[in-house]
Design a protein around this motif. Structure first.
Motif, PDB file in Angstrom:
ATOM      1  N   ASP A 145     -12.430  67.346-137.579  1.00  0.00           N
ATOM      2  CA  ASP A 145     -12.986  66.136-137.012  1.00  0.00           C
ATOM      3  C   ASP A 145     -11.914  65.423-136.395  1.00  0.00           C
ATOM      4  OD1 ASP A 145     -14.929  64.780-136.109  1.00  0.00           O
ATOM      5  OD2 ASP A 145     -15.315  63.516-137.799  1.00  0.00           O
ATOM      6  N   ALA A 146     -11.666  64.850-135.387  1.00  0.00           N
ATOM      7  CA  ALA A 146     -10.565  64.061-134.824  1.00  0.00           C
ATOM      8  C   ALA A 146     -10.781  63.617-133.473  1.00  0.00           C
ATOM      9  CB  ALA A 146      -9.433  64.620-134.778  1.00  0.00           C
ATOM     10  N   GLU A 147     -10.035  62.469-133.310  1.00  0.00           N
ATOM     11  CA  GLU A 147     -10.137  61.908-131.789  1.00  0.00           C
ATOM     12  C   GLU A 147      -9.192  62.713-131.180  1.00  0.00           C
ATOM     13  OE1 GLU A 147     -11.792  59.746-129.165  1.00  0.00           O
ATOM     14  OE2 GLU A 147     -12.046  58.906-131.343  1.00  0.00           O
ATOM     15  N   VAL A 148      -9.511  63.442-130.118  1.00  0.00           N
ATOM     16  CA  VAL A 148      -8.532  64.308-129.439  1.00  0.00           C
ATOM     17  C   VAL A 148      -8.154  63.693-128.158  1.00  0.00           C
ATOM     18  CG1 VAL A 148      -7.944  66.625-128.682  1.00  0.00           C
ATOM     19  CG2 VAL A 148      -9.423  66.402-130.682  1.00  0.00           C
ATOM     20  N   LYS A 178      -4.904  73.918-114.295  1.00  0.00           N
ATOM     21  CA  LYS A 178      -6.142  73.814-114.950  1.00  0.00           C
ATOM     22  C   LYS A 178      -6.885  74.855-115.914  1.00  0.00           C
ATOM     23  CE  LYS A 178      -8.647  70.579-111.704  1.00  0.00           C
ATOM     24  NZ  LYS A 178      -7.980  70.835-110.537  1.00  0.00           N
ATOM     25  N   GLY A 179      -6.408  76.146-115.472  1.00  0.00           N
ATOM     26  CA  GLY A 179      -7.016  77.185-116.096  1.00  0.00           C
ATOM     27  C   GLY A 179      -6.024  77.756-117.076  1.00  0.00           C
ATOM     28  N   SER A 180      -5.004  76.803-117.406  1.00  0.00           N
ATOM     29  CA  SER A 180      -3.986  77.126-118.563  1.00  0.00           C
ATOM     30  C   SER A 180      -4.258  77.955-119.758  1.00  0.00           C
ATOM     31  CB  SER A 180      -3.433  75.829-118.695  1.00  0.00           C
ATOM     32  OG  SER A 180      -2.445  76.222-119.802  1.00  0.00           O
ATOM     33  N   PHE A 181      -3.865  79.089-120.151  1.00  0.00           N
ATOM     34  CA  PHE A 181      -4.020  79.378-121.710  1.00  0.00           C
ATOM     35  C   PHE A 181      -3.602  78.510-122.540  1.00  0.00           C
ATOM     36  CE2 PHE A 181      -3.599  83.395-118.670  1.00  0.00           C
ATOM     37  CZ  PHE A 181      -5.099  83.872-118.813  1.00  0.00           C
ATOM     38  N   ASN A 182      -2.516  78.058-122.146  1.00  0.00           N
ATOM     39  CA  ASN A 182      -1.906  76.899-123.274  1.00  0.00           C
ATOM     40  C   ASN A 182      -3.063  75.598-123.680  1.00  0.00           C
ATOM     41  OD1 ASN A 182       0.868  77.550-124.294  1.00  0.00           O
ATOM     42  ND2 ASN A 182       0.747  78.135-122.345  1.00  0.00           N
ATOM     43  N   ARG A 183      -3.743  75.345-122.523  1.00  0.00           N
ATOM     44  CA  ARG A 183      -4.877  74.528-122.502  1.00  0.00           C
ATOM     45  C   ARG A 183      -6.063  74.848-123.408  1.00  0.00           C
ATOM     46  NH1 ARG A 183      -4.861  70.069-118.998  1.00  0.00           N
ATOM     47  NH2 ARG A 183      -3.373  70.187-117.102  1.00  0.00           N
ATOM     48  N   MET A 184      -6.160  76.311-123.299  1.00  0.00           N
ATOM     49  CA  MET A 184      -7.168  76.888-124.154  1.00  0.00           C
ATOM     50  C   MET A 184      -6.692  76.828-125.468  1.00  0.00           C
ATOM     51  SD  MET A 184      -8.506  80.385-121.865  1.00  0.00           S
ATOM     52  CE  MET A 184      -8.739  79.934-120.040  1.00  0.00           C
ATOM     53  N   LEU A 185      -5.495  77.359-125.673  1.00  0.00           N
ATOM     54  CA  LEU A 185      -5.022  77.209-127.326  1.00  0.00           C
ATOM     55  C   LEU A 185      -5.044  75.962-127.793  1.00  0.00           C
ATOM     56  CD1 LEU A 185      -3.840  79.262-129.038  1.00  0.00           C
ATOM     57  CD2 LEU A 185      -1.553  78.878-128.248  1.00  0.00           C
ATOM     58  N   LEU A 186      -4.927  74.946-127.099  1.00  0.00           N
ATOM     59  CA  LEU A 186      -4.813  73.638-127.594  1.00  0.00           C
ATOM     60  C   LEU A 186      -6.259  73.174-128.141  1.00  0.00           C
ATOM     61  CD1 LEU A 186      -2.458  71.483-125.230  1.00  0.00           C
ATOM     62  CD2 LEU A 186      -2.319  71.886-127.667  1.00  0.00           C
ATOM     63  N   LYS A 187      -7.294  73.650-127.302  1.00  0.00           N
ATOM     64  CA  LYS A 187      -8.823  73.405-127.674  1.00  0.00           C
ATOM     65  C   LYS A 187      -8.981  74.007-128.956  1.00  0.00           C
ATOM     66  CE  LYS A 187     -11.106  71.843-123.620  1.00  0.00           C
ATOM     67  NZ  LYS A 187     -10.094  72.075-122.316  1.00  0.00           N
ATOM     68  N   GLU A 188      -8.641  75.200-128.983  1.00  0.00           N
ATOM     69  CA  GLU A 188      -8.733  76.009-130.167  1.00  0.00           C
ATOM     70  C   GLU A 188      -8.044  75.264-131.594  1.00  0.00           C
ATOM     71  OE1 GLU A 188     -11.300  78.031-129.968  1.00  0.00           O
ATOM     72  OE2 GLU A 188     -10.189  79.985-130.673  1.00  0.00           O
ATOM     73  N   ALA A 189      -6.597  74.758-131.180  1.00  0.00           N
ATOM     74  CA  ALA A 189      -6.153  74.014-132.330  1.00  0.00           C
ATOM     75  C   ALA A 189      -6.626  72.876-132.641  1.00  0.00           C
ATOM     76  CB  ALA A 189      -4.649  73.758-131.589  1.00  0.00           C
ATOM     77  N   ALA A 190      -7.120  72.421-131.704  1.00  0.00           N
ATOM     78  CA  ALA A 190      -8.012  70.916-131.973  1.00  0.00           C
ATOM     79  C   ALA A 190      -9.320  71.255-132.906  1.00  0.00           C
ATOM     80  CB  ALA A 190      -8.319  70.113-130.804  1.00  0.00           C
ATOM     81  N   MET A 249     -11.039  57.382-144.742  1.00  0.00           N
ATOM     82  CA  MET A 249     -10.315  57.276-143.644  1.00  0.00           C
ATOM     83  C   MET A 249     -10.992  57.471-142.472  1.00  0.00           C
ATOM     84  SD  MET A 249      -7.055  59.312-142.899  1.00  0.00           S
ATOM     85  CE  MET A 249      -5.816  59.358-141.400  1.00  0.00           C
ATOM     86  N   SER A 250     -10.662  56.761-141.487  1.00  0.00           N
ATOM     87  CA  SER A 250     -11.457  56.776-140.046  1.00  0.00           C
ATOM     88  C   SER A 250     -10.900  58.138-139.364  1.00  0.00           C
ATOM     89  CB  SER A 250     -11.026  55.617-139.110  1.00  0.00           C
ATOM     90  OG  SER A 250      -9.641  55.306-138.947  1.00  0.00           O
ATOM     91  N   LYS A 251     -11.397  58.571-138.262  1.00  0.00           N
ATOM     92  CA  LYS A 251     -10.980  59.855-137.895  1.00  0.00           C
ATOM     93  C   LYS A 251      -9.372  59.740-137.264  1.00  0.00           C
ATOM     94  CE  LYS A 251     -14.976  61.351-135.086  1.00  0.00           C
ATOM     95  NZ  LYS A 251     -15.408  61.857-133.914  1.00  0.00           N
ATOM     96  N   PRO A 252      -8.708  60.752-137.684  1.00  0.00           N
ATOM     97  CA  PRO A 252      -7.435  60.863-136.975  1.00  0.00           C
ATOM     98  C   PRO A 252      -7.322  61.077-135.669  1.00  0.00           C
ATOM     99  CG  PRO A 252      -7.856  62.798-138.270  1.00  0.00           C
ATOM    100  CD  PRO A 252      -9.385  61.817-138.537  1.00  0.00           C
ATOM    101  N   THR A 253      -6.226  60.669-135.012  1.00  0.00           N
ATOM    102  CA  THR A 253      -6.251  60.727-133.641  1.00  0.00           C
ATOM    103  C   THR A 253      -5.192  61.924-133.500  1.00  0.00           C
ATOM    104  OG1 THR A 253      -6.593  58.622-133.079  1.00  0.00           O
ATOM    105  CG2 THR A 253      -5.306  59.917-131.335  1.00  0.00           C
ATOM    106  N   LEU A 254      -5.453  62.980-132.749  1.00  0.00           N
ATOM    107  CA  LEU A 254      -4.587  64.449-132.528  1.00  0.00           C
ATOM    108  C   LEU A 254      -4.171  64.173-130.916  1.00  0.00           C
ATOM    109  CD1 LEU A 254      -3.582  66.964-133.449  1.00  0.00           C
ATOM    110  CD2 LEU A 254      -5.604  68.042-132.496  1.00  0.00           C
TER     111      LEU A 254
END
Ligand code: FMN
Length: 179
Positions: free
Chosen positions: A32-35, A15-27, A1-6
């Motif tokens: 391996d995925a297209e984020v 910009k400095g959002s903790f939720n954005r940081m959390l999303l990076k950790e989630a990804a 299967m090709s890379k899934p897209t998340l």
């Protein structure tokens, strides 16, 4: 299967959002995925605007990102014990697109907030709105990052092993859901 897209959706525009940081950790935990990062800087929903000009290009872009995603992770802060306006606004706009793009979409909702409950009330509200949109919500141990300002290191990584493990459990389940 090709890379899934998340598709990663932050309920905070900062910009400095903790939720954005959390999303990076989630990804990272998803593997391996297209984020793709959604941009919720949309016009305010206004029925007159919709009638005069149709669905704005920025909303159409978001809807097509949702449509093209194999899975979605939403991370939201809590504002005054509720769902942030930008996230609710985005869900309202997306619900106006002719195709129900969120329907059956495998989705995990997580949150990070300054308070002691890690945005639990906001997360509950997000889940409630997504139920209305017939999203395929994945259950599991809640990811609620409390006192978020203390929980990320300088590189933006989560410091607490328990949070990391719970996030990994949720994101691996999301990955398994898409086969
Ligand atoms: C308008 C506003 C209301 C807030 N209300 C809450 C709240 O009800 N509960 C809470 O835990 N934190 C609350 N906070 C603090 C946020 O959780 C904190 O600013 C958090 O870092 C925002 O997420 P972000 O870092 O992803 O932008 C509020 C912040 C703002 C700006």
């Amino acid at each position: 299967m090709s890379k899934p897209t998340l598709l990663a959706i932050s309920g905070s525009l900062r910009k400095g959002s903790f939720n954005r940081m959390l999303l990076k950790e989630a990804a990272r935990a998803f593997g391996d995925a297209e984020v793709v990062e959604a941009d919720l800087a949309l016009p305010l929903y206004d029925g007159d605007l919709e009638e005069a000009e149709g669905i704005p290009a920025s909303v159409q872009m978001l809807a097509s990102q949702i449509k093209g995603a194999d899975a979605i992770v939403i991370s939201s802060p809590e504002y005054n014990k509720g769902i942030p306006g930008v996230l609710k606004n985005a869900l309202d706009w997306v619900s106006r697109v002719s195709e129900p793009v969120l329907k059956n979409k495998p989705t995990v909702v997580i949150s990070a907030a300054a308070g002691r409950t890690g945005g639990e009330t906001a997360q509950f509200m997000v889940l409630s709105c997504l139920t209305q949109l017939q999203v395929r919500l994945l259950p599991g141990p809640a990811v609620l990052i409390a006192a978020a300002m203390n929980e990320f290191d300088e590189s933006g990584a989560l410091k607490n092993v328990r949070y990391k493990e719970t996030l990994s459990t949720r994101m691996q389940a999301l990955r398994a859901e898409i086969g």
